[in-house]
Motif scaffolding. Structure first.
Motif, PDB file in Angstrom:
ATOM      1  N   GLU A 184      22.077  81.790  12.317  1.00 20.96           N
ATOM      2  CA  GLU A 184      22.306  82.793  11.257  1.00 20.96           C
ATOM      3  C   GLU A 184      22.816  83.559  10.747  1.00 20.96           C
ATOM      4  O   GLU A 184      23.021  84.088  10.181  1.00 20.96           O
ATOM      5  N   ALA A 185      24.273  84.029  12.172  1.00 20.91           N
ATOM      6  CA  ALA A 185      24.948  84.817  12.281  1.00 20.91           C
ATOM      7  C   ALA A 185      25.868  84.479  10.727  1.00 20.91           C
ATOM      8  O   ALA A 185      26.389  85.198  10.057  1.00 20.91           O
ATOM      9  N   LYS A 186      26.294  83.001  10.218  1.00 21.40           N
ATOM     10  CA  LYS A 186      27.076  82.894   9.093  1.00 21.40           C
ATOM     11  C   LYS A 186      26.243  84.362   7.574  1.00 21.40           C
ATOM     12  O   LYS A 186      26.667  84.243   7.245  1.00 21.40           O
ATOM     13  N   GLU A 187      24.214  83.297   8.218  1.00 22.01           N
ATOM     14  CA  GLU A 187      23.901  83.754   6.816  1.00 22.01           C
ATOM     15  C   GLU A 187      23.589  85.386   6.380  1.00 22.01           C
ATOM     16  O   GLU A 187      23.764  85.479   6.148  1.00 22.01           O
ATOM     17  N   LEU A 188      23.888  86.072   8.232  1.00 19.96           N
ATOM     18  CA  LEU A 188      23.772  87.234   8.166  1.00 19.96           C
ATOM     19  C   LEU A 188      25.820  88.362   7.809  1.00 19.96           C
ATOM     20  O   LEU A 188      25.699  89.507   7.402  1.00 19.96           O
ATOM     21  N   GLY A 189      26.093  86.999   7.856  1.00 18.10           N
ATOM     22  CA  GLY A 189      27.975  87.721   7.683  1.00 18.10           C
ATOM     23  C   GLY A 189      29.014  88.245   8.432  1.00 18.10           C
ATOM     24  O   GLY A 189      30.157  89.029   8.789  1.00 18.10           O
ATOM     25  N   LEU A 190      27.843  87.840  10.052  1.00 18.51           N
ATOM     26  CA  LEU A 190      29.084  88.262  11.171  1.00 18.51           C
ATOM     27  C   LEU A 190      29.765  87.163  11.672  1.00 18.51           C
ATOM     28  O   LEU A 190      31.119  87.538  11.934  1.00 18.51           O
ATOM     29  N   VAL A 191      30.117  86.036  10.898  1.00 21.87           N
ATOM     30  CA  VAL A 191      31.262  85.150  10.802  1.00 21.87           C
ATOM     31  C   VAL A 191      31.308  84.785   9.646  1.00 21.87           C
ATOM     32  O   VAL A 191      30.207  84.790   9.319  1.00 21.87           O
ATOM     33  N   SER A 192      32.127  84.016   9.181  1.00 19.50           N
ATOM     34  CA  SER A 192      32.826  83.625   8.766  1.00 19.50           C
ATOM     35  C   SER A 192      32.123  82.776   7.444  1.00 19.50           C
ATOM     36  O   SER A 192      32.112  81.052   6.654  1.00 19.50           O
ATOM     37  N   ARG A 193      32.053  81.025   9.419  1.00 19.15           N
ATOM     38  CA  ARG A 193      32.386  80.295   9.121  1.00 19.15           C
ATOM     39  C   ARG A 193      31.497  79.266  10.170  1.00 19.15           C
ATOM     40  O   ARG A 193      31.747  79.928  11.466  1.00 19.15           O
ATOM     41  N   VAL A 194      30.758  78.537  10.151  1.00 20.63           N
ATOM     42  CA  VAL A 194      30.275  77.822  11.478  1.00 20.63           C
ATOM     43  C   VAL A 194      31.311  76.530  11.424  1.00 20.63           C
ATOM     44  O   VAL A 194      30.919  75.337  10.936  1.00 20.63           O
ATOM     45  N   PHE A 195      31.856  76.128  12.403  1.00 18.80           N
ATOM     46  CA  PHE A 195      32.165  74.345  12.454  1.00 18.80           C
ATOM     47  C   PHE A 195      31.401  74.134  13.479  1.00 18.80           C
ATOM     48  O   PHE A 195      30.927  74.252  14.436  1.00 18.80           O
ATOM     49  N   GLY A 196      30.819  72.733  13.241  1.00 19.01           N
ATOM     50  CA  GLY A 196      30.458  71.540  14.111  1.00 19.01           C
ATOM     51  C   GLY A 196      30.578  71.164  15.006  1.00 19.01           C
ATOM     52  O   GLY A 196      29.856  71.081  16.242  1.00 19.01           O
TER      53      GLY A 196
END
Length: 216
Positions: A184-196
């Motif tokens: 959700e942080a990625k969808e909101l733009g808080l983070v640029s990428r989520v790593f596995g």
């Protein structure tokens, strides 16, 4: 290099311009003590002035990025002198003092990358919103937690978060204090990428930081 009570500052590779600052109280999930705030300012200023440093990676030792401001630290600010005027002025000075440490990230002329794993709560969000780039691992979770403690997110979140995720999203997160995931942080733009995984986060941030160093 200076020795700190609450931080680790190091290079993984001596020839690299990438320097790491790790919040280093893993047994307290890297909660921010009083010692953290002056140390953090000093560490950032030192790297800002270091000609060998071109990129800074900010992370946490152990399983979490940061669980917010230590309760003991909060309690020390809540001590009432009995005089409302003096107590209010002391609290104002204390908050300004804490804000200065977080603002030191923005003042740093080197790019600061936040690598977030596990908890990023309260003061942790204050810190990452001041960073230039933010990445997280899949296990990361976030919360603007101050509302649950009857506090305002006064160290920069309310000023910086709306510019990152939008005013409406920022207000919803701040007023509810709800926990949200790395995705959700990625969808909101808080983070640029989520790593596995944490390992993938470390490796991915290493590649990105080294790329920035080469460009710089």
């Amino acid at each position: 290099m200076e020795h700190y009570k609450t931080l680790q500052v190091f290079q993984k590779f001596p020839s690299s311009g990438v320097f790491h600052i790790n919040l280093n109280r893993p047994s307290q999930r890297n909660a921010l003590s009083r010692d953290f705030f002056p140390e953090f300012s000093i560490a950032l200023q030192s790297l800002d002035q270091n000609p060998n440093a071109s990129v800074i990676v900010l992370s946490g030792t152990g399983d979490h990025f940061c669980s917010g401001i230590d309760i003991k630290t909060l309690n020390s600010f809540a001590n009432d002198t009995g005089d409302r005027g003096r107590s209010g002025e002391r609290l104002r000075r204390d908050i300004k003092y804490l804000q200065e440490a977080i603002t030191a990230i923005e003042r740093c002329r080197k790019p600061v990358i936040a690598a977030i794993k596990g908890a990023c709560i309260g003061g942790g969000i204050d810190i990452v919103t001041a960073c230039d780039i933010r990445y997280c691992s899949k296990d990361a979770f976030f919360s603007v937690k101050e509302v649950d403690m009857g506090l305002t997110a006064d160290l920069g979140t309310l000023q910086r978060l709306p510019g990152i995720v939008g005013f409406g999203n920022a207000m919803e997160l701040a007023l509810t204090g709800r926990r949200f995931s790395g995705q959700e942080a990625k969808e909101l733009g808080l983070v640029s990428r989520v790593f596995g995984s944490k390992e993938e986060l470390d490796e991915g941030v290493k590649i990105i930081a080294e790329g920035l160093h080469m460009v710089g």
